[in-house]
Design an enzyme around this catalytic site. Sequence first.
Site, PDB file in Angstrom:
ATOM      1  N   LYS A   1       0.825  -1.221   0.000  1.00  0.00           N
ATOM      2  CA  LYS A   1       0.000   0.000   0.000  1.00  0.00           C
ATOM      3  C   LYS A   1       0.854   1.264   0.000  1.00  0.00           C
ATOM      4  O   LYS A   1       0.395   2.324  -0.446  1.00  0.00           O
ATOM      5  CB  LYS A   1      -0.973  -0.023   1.193  1.00  0.00           C
ATOM      6  CG  LYS A   1      -0.320  -0.241   2.561  1.00  0.00           C
ATOM      7  CD  LYS A   1       0.148   1.035   3.225  1.00  0.00           C
ATOM      8  CE  LYS A   1       0.862   0.741   4.515  1.00  0.00           C
ATOM      9  NZ  LYS A   1       1.342   1.966   5.212  1.00  0.00           N
TER      10      LYS A   1
ATOM     11  N   THR B   1      -3.356   5.409   4.279  1.00  0.00           N
ATOM     12  CA  THR B   1      -2.049   5.849   3.792  1.00  0.00           C
ATOM     13  C   THR B   1      -2.156   6.742   2.561  1.00  0.00           C
ATOM     14  O   THR B   1      -1.315   7.612   2.335  1.00  0.00           O
ATOM     15  CB  THR B   1      -1.166   4.621   3.468  1.00  0.00           C
ATOM     16  OG1 THR B   1      -1.219   3.705   4.561  1.00  0.00           O
ATOM     17  CG2 THR B   1       0.264   5.017   3.244  1.00  0.00           C
TER      18      THR B   1
END
Length: 344
Positions: A193, A250
């Site tokens: 990610k 994120t």
Amino acid sequence: MGETIAVVGAGSWATALSIQLAKNGHYVKMWGRNTLAVDEINNNRENKKYLPGVTIPDNVRCTTDLEEAVSGSRVVLYGVPSHTFREVLKNTLPFLAKDSTVINAAKGIEENSLKRMSEVFVEETGSREKSRYVTLSGPSHAEEVGRDIPTALVAASWDIKRAEYVQGLFMSDSMRVYTNTDVVGVELGGSLKNIIALGTGIADGLGFGDNTKAALMTRGLAEMTRLGKAMGASPLTFAGLTGVGDLIVTCTSMHSRNRRAGIEIGRGKSLEEAVKSVRMVVEGVRTTKAAKKLAAVHEVEMPITEQTYNVLFKGFSAREAVMNLMGRDSKPELEEVALVNWPI
């Protein structure tokens, strides 16, 4: 009565986790390299560089002596960057208590060996020690965890009892912990990610909008899951906290080092300038290199990872990379989604 827990590392995440453990009644022995930072934690009860304004409880003590920090602890948590995990692990092995639980909180893939952190642990300790390892991951910023903002994490281990033990160490009014036995999927979700966060940050730096970010996140999740499946992970893991959950936090938050670095690159800074401006380790940079190699090994298509790599290391302009993604051959979405066997 709480446990005596060693926390190896004194950065923002190691400090935030130490605070949570201490608030749960455990005695925490932190280890840090920097004498000034260690003294500041012990004397001023604050890690001013990495977690300013957050008070560290009195039952957290910090030392520069690795043996002092680790010896006698039934639980050792590693909160160091992934690229230093092997070295630090080797240095602590002589002091690890027999059958102690080892928790790793780093999110990354070793660049040269292409190994996940659990693979590094098994390689250094032996396959018999595999059940001792627990990875702690999920959508979480140290800046929020340190301030008791409600957070959900995942403790993953091949030994469910170990995962449940770690779950119990951290559970509180502000932290909910789930368990998982898919160590491969949890580690890959937490690592990959960061690449997508770099990509969405670059798009933000170029001035693109929410439409672009949503597209990158969704298609990024698809390529994360494709690689995960090829490496033996469960596709379902990527639909949970350590996949889509960590991806969301994120890619959308200014707490994210990877997104912030991406924004600066999108605005025209070099990789070196962008990383320097963040002033902390940007895990996604090394992970991009590793993931590109893994995609080739497993013959998995990862276009966002490839274009992010081109920007970081091949001199492509950020705008050129986005146009390359937009210009790919057309295809039906559901046919591609079916490749990762999402449940219906």
